[in-house]
Design a protein around this motif. Structure first.
Motif, short mmCIF file in Angstrom:
data_model
loop_
_atom_site.label_atom_id
_atom_site.label_comp_id
_atom_site.label_asym_id
_atom_site.label_seq_id
_atom_site.Cartn_x
_atom_site.Cartn_y
_atom_site.Cartn_z
N LEU A 285 -12.12 -10.11 1.39
CA LEU A 285 -13.52 -10.02 0.99
C LEU A 285 -14.15 -8.68 1.34
O LEU A 285 -15.08 -8.23 0.66
N GLU A 286 -13.65 -8.03 2.39
CA GLU A 286 -14.29 -6.80 2.88
C GLU A 286 -13.62 -5.53 2.36
O GLU A 286 -14.31 -4.53 2.11
N LEU A 287 -12.31 -5.53 2.19
CA LEU A 287 -11.62 -4.31 1.77
C LEU A 287 -11.74 -4.11 0.27
O LEU A 287 -11.77 -5.08 -0.50
N PRO A 288 -11.78 -2.86 -0.18
CA PRO A 288 -11.82 -2.60 -1.63
C PRO A 288 -10.49 -2.95 -2.30
O PRO A 288 -9.46 -3.13 -1.65
N VAL A 289 -10.53 -3.02 -3.62
CA VAL A 289 -9.36 -3.45 -4.39
C VAL A 289 -8.16 -2.55 -4.13
O VAL A 289 -7.04 -3.03 -3.89
N LEU A 290 -8.34 -1.24 -4.18
CA LEU A 290 -7.21 -0.33 -3.99
C LEU A 290 -6.59 -0.46 -2.61
O LEU A 290 -5.38 -0.34 -2.45
N ALA A 291 -7.43 -0.70 -1.60
CA ALA A 291 -6.92 -0.89 -0.24
C ALA A 291 -6.06 -2.15 -0.16
O ALA A 291 -4.99 -2.15 0.46
N LEU A 292 -6.51 -3.23 -0.80
CA LEU A 292 -5.75 -4.48 -0.78
C LEU A 292 -4.41 -4.31 -1.50
O LEU A 292 -3.37 -4.77 -1.01
N LEU A 293 -4.44 -3.66 -2.66
CA LEU A 293 -3.19 -3.44 -3.40
C LEU A 293 -2.25 -2.53 -2.61
O LEU A 293 -1.03 -2.75 -2.58
N GLY A 294 -2.82 -1.50 -1.97
CA GLY A 294 -2.00 -0.59 -1.19
C GLY A 294 -1.37 -1.27 0.02
O GLY A 294 -0.18 -1.07 0.31
N LEU A 295 -2.15 -2.09 0.73
CA LEU A 295 -1.62 -2.81 1.89
C LEU A 295 -0.54 -3.81 1.46
O LEU A 295 0.47 -3.99 2.16
N SER A 296 -0.75 -4.46 0.33
CA SER A 296 0.25 -5.42 -0.17
C SER A 296 1.57 -4.71 -0.46
O SER A 296 2.64 -5.18 -0.05
N LEU A 297 1.49 -3.59 -1.16
CA LEU A 297 2.71 -2.86 -1.50
C LEU A 297 3.37 -2.30 -0.25
O LEU A 297 4.60 -2.34 -0.10
#
Length: 400
Positions: A285-297
């Motif tokens: 909910l707090e992190l931006p989309v690119l941060a979430l995708l980057g952390l996932s990868l």
């Protein structure tokens, strides 16, 4: 005859309870060791990054020394199941070594899960239990003549008084389901009695409507295609790395450097992901989309590096964590739809494709979501299973 069956059942109950105790103490030791090294000591030292570097240098040398002495350990459940299919039994003599090395790898922060080595140990000790019960059943008349002390020695001795499986000895195997269920119940009771947190963290509630159904196909195809492309890319990278003949110490140290980098720049990705699962909703909910995708990868790549450099462990929890992060990223892309519906479709499709185990991955992912979303999860499992079957048939024709 009934008395004899009762005696075997009671003996199996006792032995399966011991196996549950082993699993329980393994998880408690992993939790205590991780907290001690990374929380208690890690937050009290004046130079935390230097401490992390020294910890992983010394820990990596220990991992190397144990692997060099004991061989390719820890053994995973997949390896033991293959051995069980081929030989109808497994070598459980040195299972404790596998647990010790797995524990060391886990407490040092490797991005792998405890489920594979722990389940492998449970499988091995279950075979040991069956061999012990066969011995007790085959020698029951002789055991009656012994003193209580000698009978207890034969009952609890870990490496003697065993009778391995043969095709003509199937009596105790029919009762194995009872022993497995008993062990699971004892394990759960121990976790509850000591107030340990559950492995499964509910992500929230859902109020999905029929309008969300239009998202199933595109989101599912994204998860499937991402998983396929990721598998293809990792296969190419692994093929290139295998052309570089690194010694074992080199591989271990590369893994240690990767863990150090994650510990410094993305500490939430340390371990398997189960420790950070309680905060995944806040991250989503707090992190931006690119941060979430980057952390996932990054989590997926971290998992692959650990596995390829000898920091062996499970992949279910890391892939689950990475998949749910991607689900929350897409939920931000689609603010007008039920967020947990979006997270479920993306994470389940991705996890199933990455793990290539439709029912295992699908059911495990579903446990993080409310029951009202389970019908959607079941539908996704069936569709992905059908797609996976078609893809495998196509690949088989292409190879021929």
């Amino acid at each position: 005859m009934k008395k004899q069956n009762l005696r075997i059942l009671l003996s199996g109950f006792c032995l399966s309870s011991l196996i549950a105790l082993v699993a329980f103490f393994f998880l408690m030791a992993e939790k205590f060791g991780s907290h001690l090294l990374w929380e208690s000591w890690g937050h009290s030292v004046p130079f935390p990054n230097l401490y992390k570097g020294l910890l992983l240098l010394i820990g990596g040398l220990f991992v190397f020394a144990l692997k060099k002495k004991w061989g390719s350990l820890p053994r995973t459940s997949h390896e033991l199941m293959e051995e069980l299919k081929e030989q109808q039994t497994v070598n459980y003599r040195h299972t404790w070594r596998s647990l010790v090395l797995a524990l060391l790898i886990l407490v040092l922060g490797a991005g792998v899960g405890p489920e594979a080595p722990l389940l492998g140990a449970v499988i091995a000790y279950s075979i040991w239990q069956a061999d012990k019960l066969r011995y007790l059943e085959a020698n029951r008349e002789q055991l009656k003549q012994l003193s209580l002390k000698d009978r207890l020695v034969r009952f609890f001795h870990p490496s003697q008084y065993l009778l391995t499986y043969t095709a003509s000895q199937k009596g105790t195997d029919k009762k194995r389901l009872f022993f497995i269920v008993n062990g699971l119940i004892i394990f759960v009771l121990l976790m509850r009695m000591t107030e340990q947190p559950s492995f499964i963290t509910k992500l929230g509630d859902s109020q999905w409507q029929m309008a969300e159904l239009v998202l199933i196909l595109p989101l599912m195809l994204y998860g499937f295609l991402f998983g396929r492309v990721y598998h293809w890319l990792m296969k190419k990278i692994k093929g290139s790395l295998k052309q570089l003949p690194l010694p074992l110490i080199g591989k271990i140290m590369i893994g240690a450097v990767a863990i150090f980098g994650v510990a410094v720049f993305a500490p939430s990705l340390l371990f398997s992901g189960q420790h950070a699962m309680h905060s995944v909703v806040e991250m989503g909910l707090e992190l931006p989309v690119l941060a979430l995708l980057g952390l996932s990868l990054l989590k997926l790549i971290f998992l692959e590096i650990c596995l390829e450099t000898g920091w062996t462990g499970g992949d279910i929890f890391p892939i689950t964590f990475a998949s749910i992060l991607q689900g929350f990223a897409f939920a931000q892309f689609l603010p007008g739809y039920d967020p947990l519906f979006v997270v479920l479709v993306v994470s389940l499709s991705l996890a199933v494709t990455l793990l290539q185990k439709e029912w295992l991955a699908g059911i495990f992912i579903s446990l993080f979501f409310p029951i009202k979303l389970w019908p959607i999860a079941l539908l996704l499992i069936f569709i992905l299973r059908w797609i996976g079957t078609k893809v495998k048939v196509g690949e088989a024709h292409a190879e021929n």
